[in-house]
Design a protein around this motif. Structure first.
Motif: not given
Ligand SMILES: Cc1cc2nc3c(=O)[nH]c(=O)nc-3n(C[C@H](O)[C@H](O)[C@H](O)COP(=O)(O)OP(=O)(O)OC[C@H]3O[C@@H](n4cnc5c(N)ncnc54)[C@H](O)[C@@H]3O)c2cc1C
Length: 453
Positions: A42-45, A381-391
């Motif tokens: 998110i921050l990268t974008a 926690q490490l998160v397997r990222y799928t979308s901003e919404e899910r995060l």
């Protein structure tokens, strides 16, 4: 050559700072405008393309005063930078301007039993090395201790290895004094002592340019390093808590990692079978005798042990803990991102719930610290990222269950560890930075007078 086009009168500022090191090379300026916000998609974008106009590298406090006077005169924003290892885009300039790089300010003023005074750009490992000469060491350090500056740790970090004894940096007593430079028309040096330091502690450089720091030290021990593996995650978590509560056992780090996280620790894989959860420990050698019985109580197995002398060579376990865990995981799988949180104290039920609820989508990495006199569990926690919404949904779910989230996907200070800027700190800000030039845009509640950079 200087960057174009410009919103600020950079040429006039440069001309007024004749003897001070200034970097104008665009690729260097871009590099020094970055930090480790790239752990967050998110921050990268959001922060893509944000760069300063020039970098200034003062060699001492006098030069900082000159830079501050010039920035106040020409109304140019200034973003302080230590080593750029912050995770929230803290030292990415949102509105261009000056990057004030403190890396040349690396003088250790003095070290006495229990306390050291240093310039802001000193690396944490250098303070430790000097303090060790008289039997002392840093009370706590982030896992980036080899690269991070003390000024950046205080302004941008929160705690780390050693926090199991002393809590986070924000705990009263973990910082004795801060000397800051203001951005008034005639910049001043202000020394904040005792509780006053909170006005600029963890303020992301918006409440003064920190030039000198007085920091309390801890007695140095010979620190052994161990890995203990477990069949069940909750055995590992309960062991971590029991060790944290064993006040007679002197320790510096307890990190607990649910599988498959340890498999991201490439160099440590020979010591951690694939189906195991792991605890990474840093324990004072005189306390080692007491560990085997405690480990047995939780059905753990020591698979790696280095004496303090041996631990000086090869991998340092500290560099697998805290946010280095995320770094190692992302080296293997760059789609992984993370959370920063603190679980409710005194019971492990919420941790157990999250472990089962999210399974492999949110892999639990627990740290154990002492906070407000209790053992607390920050988690990264490490998160397997799928979308901003899910995060966001994952973070919301944690908050609903009483877990404090310091959102590492936001560049606002109030979304992180520090939820609000206290009124007295705001008053201080108005005094030291009347033109709002210090790291503008990082607080939700402060207006910004510049066009987006
Ligand atoms: C792999 C990894 C592991 C990490 N582990 C930890 C950890 O264990 N614990 C932890 O707390 N953090 C951790 N962090 C983040 C942490 O903030 C940094 O490692 C460190 O504390 C920042 O130091 P720095 O010199 O790089 O600061 P920078 O990133 O340069 O700056 C951080 C903030 O401080 C401000 N600042 C810097 N210098 C000054 C100054 N002289 N005056 C005023 N403001 C200033 C900057 O403007 C910025 O807002 C980790 C980061 C990474 C990438």
């Amino acid at each position: 050559m200087v960057n174009t086009p410009r919103k600020f009168d950079i040429e006039a500022l440069v001309a007024s700072l004749a003897d001070i090191e200034i970097i104008t090379d665009i690729s260097q300026v871009s590099k020094l405008s970055q930090d480790y916000h790239t752990f967050s998609p998110i921050l990268t974008a959001k922060l893509a393309g944000k760069v300063g106009d020039i970098v200034i590298r003062p060699a001492n406090q006098n030069e900082v005063l000159k830079v501050a006077a010039a920035c106040a005169k020409y109304k140019i924003p200034i973003t302080s930078r230590g080593s750029g290892t912050g995770n929230y885009g803290q030292c990415v300039p949102l509105y261009g301007g000056i990057i004030l790089d403190t890396s040349k300010m690396h003088n250790i003023c003095w070290v006495k039993p229990g306390v050291a005074r240093v310039e802001a750009g000193v690396k944490l490992a250098a303070i430790d090395k000097k303090a060790h000469e008289i039997g002392w060491e840093m009370r706590m350090a982030p896992s980036t201790y080899r690269t991070a500056s003390i000024g950046g740790f205080i302004a941008g970090g929160s705690g780390g290895i050693g926090s199991i004894n002393y809590g986070l940096m924000g705990e009263r007593g973990n910082l004795i004094a801060l000397q800051i430079v203001t951005l008034e028309d005639e910049p001043r040096i202000i020394e904040l002592r005792g509780d006053e330091v909170q006005k600029a502690n963890h303020a992301w450089g918006i409440n003064g340019i920190i030039t000198e720091i007085e920091i309390p030290l801890a007695p140095a021990y010979p620190w052994a390093e161990l890995i203990v593996t477990f069949d069940k995650f909750m055995q590992a978590a309960k062991f971590g808590q029991a060790l944290a509560l064993s006040d007679g056992i002197i320790k510096k780090e307890i990190g607990v990692f649910a599988k498959p996280i340890p498999q991201y620790f490439t160099a440590l894989r020979p010591y951690i079978p694939e189906d195991k959860h792991a605890a990474l420990l840093i324990i004072a050698e005189p306390s080692l005798e007491f560990l085997p019985n405690l480990i047995q109580e939780y059905q753990g197995q020591i698979t790696y042990q280095k004496s303090a002398q041996e631990a000086l060579k090869g991998s340092h376990l500290a560099e697998y803990t805290w946010n280095h865990t995320t770094l190692h995981a992302r080296t293997v799988d760059s789609s992984i991102t993370y959370l920063q949180s603190i679980f409710p104290t005194d019971n492990l039920q919420t941790i157990e719930h999250m472990y089962h609820h999210f399974g492999d989508e949110v892999m639990i990495h627990l740290e154990f610290i002492r906070a407000g006199g209790k053992v607390a569990n920050p988690a990264l926690q490490l998160v397997r990222y799928t979308s901003e919404e899910r995060l966001n949904e994952i973070m919301r779910y944690h908050e609903e269950k009483g877990v404090f989230i310091a959102n590492p996907h936001s560049y606002f200070i109030e979304d992180g560890w520090k939820r609000a800027i206290a009124p007295e700190h705001l008053k201080f800000k108005e005094m030291v930075d009347p033109y709002g030039l210090m790291n503008p845009g990082k607080s939700k509640f402060l207006s910004v007078a510049f066009a987006e950079g």
